[in-house]
Design a protein around this motif. Structure first.
Motif, short mmCIF file in Angstrom:
data_model
loop_
_atom_site.label_atom_id
_atom_site.label_comp_id
_atom_site.label_asym_id
_atom_site.label_seq_id
_atom_site.Cartn_x
_atom_site.Cartn_y
_atom_site.Cartn_z
N ASP A 137 0.70 -1.22 0.00
CA ASP A 137 -0.03 0.22 0.01
C ASP A 137 0.88 1.32 -0.03
OD1 ASP A 137 1.07 -0.16 2.60
OD2 ASP A 137 -0.82 0.12 3.51
N ARG A 138 2.00 1.21 0.09
CA ARG A 138 3.01 2.21 0.03
C ARG A 138 3.91 2.44 -1.14
NH1 ARG A 138 5.13 2.83 6.46
NH2 ARG A 138 3.18 2.47 7.30
N ARG A 139 3.55 1.55 -2.19
CA ARG A 139 4.49 1.21 -3.41
C ARG A 139 4.57 2.55 -4.15
NH1 ARG A 139 6.84 -2.85 -6.18
NH2 ARG A 139 6.40 -4.12 -4.48
N HIS A 140 3.30 3.47 -4.35
CA HIS A 140 3.33 4.67 -5.08
C HIS A 140 2.80 5.77 -4.08
CE1 HIS A 140 3.06 2.20 -8.83
NE2 HIS A 140 2.25 1.46 -8.35
N ALA A 141 3.40 5.88 -3.18
CA ALA A 141 3.52 6.86 -2.15
C ALA A 141 3.84 8.23 -2.72
CB ALA A 141 4.17 6.48 -0.79
N GLN A 142 3.34 9.42 -2.19
CA GLN A 142 3.60 10.56 -2.70
C GLN A 142 4.30 11.40 -1.82
OE1 GLN A 142 2.82 11.31 -5.94
NE2 GLN A 142 2.22 9.38 -6.02
N ASP A 143 4.87 12.44 -1.85
CA ASP A 143 5.68 13.29 -1.08
C ASP A 143 4.75 13.67 0.32
OD1 ASP A 143 7.44 13.41 -2.69
OD2 ASP A 143 8.13 15.49 -2.41
N LEU A 144 3.53 13.73 0.23
CA LEU A 144 2.76 14.12 1.30
C LEU A 144 2.69 12.92 2.24
CD1 LEU A 144 0.91 15.89 2.78
CD2 LEU A 144 -1.01 14.85 1.84
N ASN A 145 2.63 11.65 1.76
CA ASN A 145 2.71 10.30 2.62
C ASN A 145 4.19 10.14 3.49
OD1 ASN A 145 1.14 9.62 -0.36
ND2 ASN A 145 -0.01 9.54 1.55
N VAL A 146 5.06 10.36 2.25
CA VAL A 146 6.48 10.12 2.95
C VAL A 146 6.76 11.46 4.08
CG1 VAL A 146 8.90 10.76 2.35
CG2 VAL A 146 7.25 9.59 0.82
N PHE A 147 6.27 12.56 3.85
CA PHE A 147 6.53 13.60 4.95
C PHE A 147 5.94 13.11 6.40
CE2 PHE A 147 5.12 17.38 7.43
CZ PHE A 147 6.34 18.12 7.43
N HIS A 148 4.74 12.81 6.31
CA HIS A 148 4.06 12.33 7.54
C HIS A 148 4.52 11.11 8.10
CE1 HIS A 148 1.52 15.80 7.89
NE2 HIS A 148 1.14 15.68 6.81
N ALA A 149 5.06 10.01 7.15
CA ALA A 149 5.51 8.87 7.71
C ALA A 149 6.94 8.95 8.17
CB ALA A 149 5.58 7.69 6.35
N SER A 150 7.67 9.92 7.96
CA SER A 150 8.99 10.31 8.34
C SER A 150 9.12 10.89 9.92
CB SER A 150 9.70 11.30 7.47
OG SER A 150 9.14 12.69 7.80
N GLY A 151 7.81 11.24 10.34
CA GLY A 151 7.87 12.11 11.63
C GLY A 151 7.70 13.29 11.73
N TRP A 152 7.94 14.11 10.28
CA TRP A 152 7.72 15.77 10.53
C TRP A 152 6.47 16.06 10.77
CZ3 TRP A 152 11.52 18.97 10.86
CH2 TRP A 152 12.75 18.72 10.71
N GLY A 153 5.59 15.40 10.30
CA GLY A 153 4.11 15.55 10.71
C GLY A 153 3.65 15.89 12.16
#
Length: 390
Positions: A137-153
């Protein structure tokens, strides 16, 4: 001579991450050959802001920024009819940059696990949201997904109201730009290593891991075990009087966390009476919400009477972290940016003459240079596929 002049790069990328990586290499002298689908071009050609009039695929300001100094070849690497041409190109390059989803490279004959058998000196760099083996479900993630999955959100914005959702970070493509920067540095390091070993390698970059490596130091303290891990978003707020305040001609940002900052503010404001009621080291030891609110109230009232540039210059002389919040027009006229030669002027056949940002660092003997604007779609196809300049 620029630092990477001897090297040739084949860019298969179709998003900001791969294109910015290629731009960094191109601006430092590498010859970057960008493959684009015939008649369509890169998807970034259809992303704004747009300027000028004329051919729609040539008016994107984003594409113009990401693709300075590159060559454009109309060739779809996923088209089976292009397989032989792609193979010949791979024999002539040092580096391949890709930012498609995992599995795409293998589909065009560049298996990350096996390509070195055919091209032992080739460096293959793949930039993806979560690496080569992401959850489906993360194969086609966008920058918005990556930003929050990194902890910055977690603390976007700082001092978050936990009853409201987190916000996106600064800009549209922060994870892509950061992943591209790390990728470019990895490529340069691998080229240096190849000088001794003679061997290429596969470079796998996960944008989520890159952005997680940039975590705020409070998150870092949690990871290191120096601070209790909390799922409360406001656990990351330092509760200090930092913030953006209105000035007469715009806004300024102020940060205070140490006694030296407090002393700098005292001198800047002329030792006002209200500051005498605060303990000397309150920022470190007694930073209570009422004190923060009162401090912010006085700072806001005073800054509203000041112009942002002069007050920032005076504050910095006193050791206080206070900076103007700049618009694009402010940056264009900045004496510091002019002194550093940060902007370069290029003539684009559709967009006309424009200022382009360069890089925020300099190599004295082999500097980055903007020598040519982003290419028109396919403008170098005939010359490069015919083998000229190989």
């Amino acid at each position: 001579m620029s630092a990477l002049r001897p090297y040739r790069v084949l860019e298969l990328s179709e998003s900001v991450a791969g294109e910015y990586c290629g731009k960094l290499l191109a601006d430092f002298g590498a010859e970057v050959i960008k493959l684009e689908k015939p008649g369509e071009g890169s998807p970034t050609r259809r992303l704004g802001p747009f300027a000028g009039t004329g051919e729609a695929l040539e008016r994107s300001g984003l594409f113009a920024y990401l693709n300075t100094n590159k060559r454009s070849v109309s060739l779809d690497p996923a088209d089976p009819a292009a397989a032989e041409t792609l193979r010949r190109l791979l024999e002539r390059v040092d580096v391949v940059i890709d930012d498609h989803a995992p599995g795409w490279l293998k589909g065009i004959g560049l298996d990350p696990q096996a390509f070195s058998a055919a091209w032992p000196r080739l460096l293959l760099c793949s930039i993806t949201p979560y690496g080569q083996t992401p959850p489906e479900d993360r194969r086609h993630a966008q920058d918005l997904n990556v930003f929050h999955a990194s902890g910055w959100g977690y603390h976007t914005p700082t001092g978050a109201d936990e009853s409201r959702p987190p916000l996106n970070g600064a800009g549209r493509f922060l994870p892509s730009y950061e992943a591209a920067l790390d990728s470019a540095m990895c490529i340069v390091a691998a080229l240096y290593e190849r000088e001794g070993s003679g061997q290429g390698q596969f470079i796998e970059v996960s944008a989520q891991q890159v952005l997680a490596s940039r975590v705020d130091y409070v998150l870092g303290q949690m990871v290191a075990g120096d601070m209790d891990v909390s799922t409360r978003r406001n656990a990351l707020d330092l509760f200090g009087p930092a913030g953006i305040f209105r000035c007469r001609d715009g806004y300024a940002y102020i940060w205070m966390s140490a006694p030296s900052h407090w002393d700098g503010l005292r001198q800047l404001l002329g030792d006002p009476e209200w500051m005498k009621a605060f303990p000397e080291r309150w920022l470190e030891r007694e930073c209570t919400p009422p004190r923060v609110a009162e401090c912010r109230r006085h700072i806001a009232a005073w800054l509203a009477t000041q112009d942002k540039e002069p007050v920032a210059a005076e504050a910095q002389k006193l050791g206080l972290t206070l900076v103007p919040v700049n618009s694009a027009e402010d940056l264009k006229g900045s004496p510091q940016y002019r002194h550093r030669g940060y902007f370069a002027e290029l003539e684009h056949p559709v967009l006309g003459r424009s200022l382009y940002p360069t890089v925020p660092y300099k190599l004295s003997e082999t500097p980055a240079r903007l020598e040519s604007p982003a290419p028109l779609l396919g403008q170098d196809t005939d010359r490069l596929l015919a083998g000229e300049g190989a």
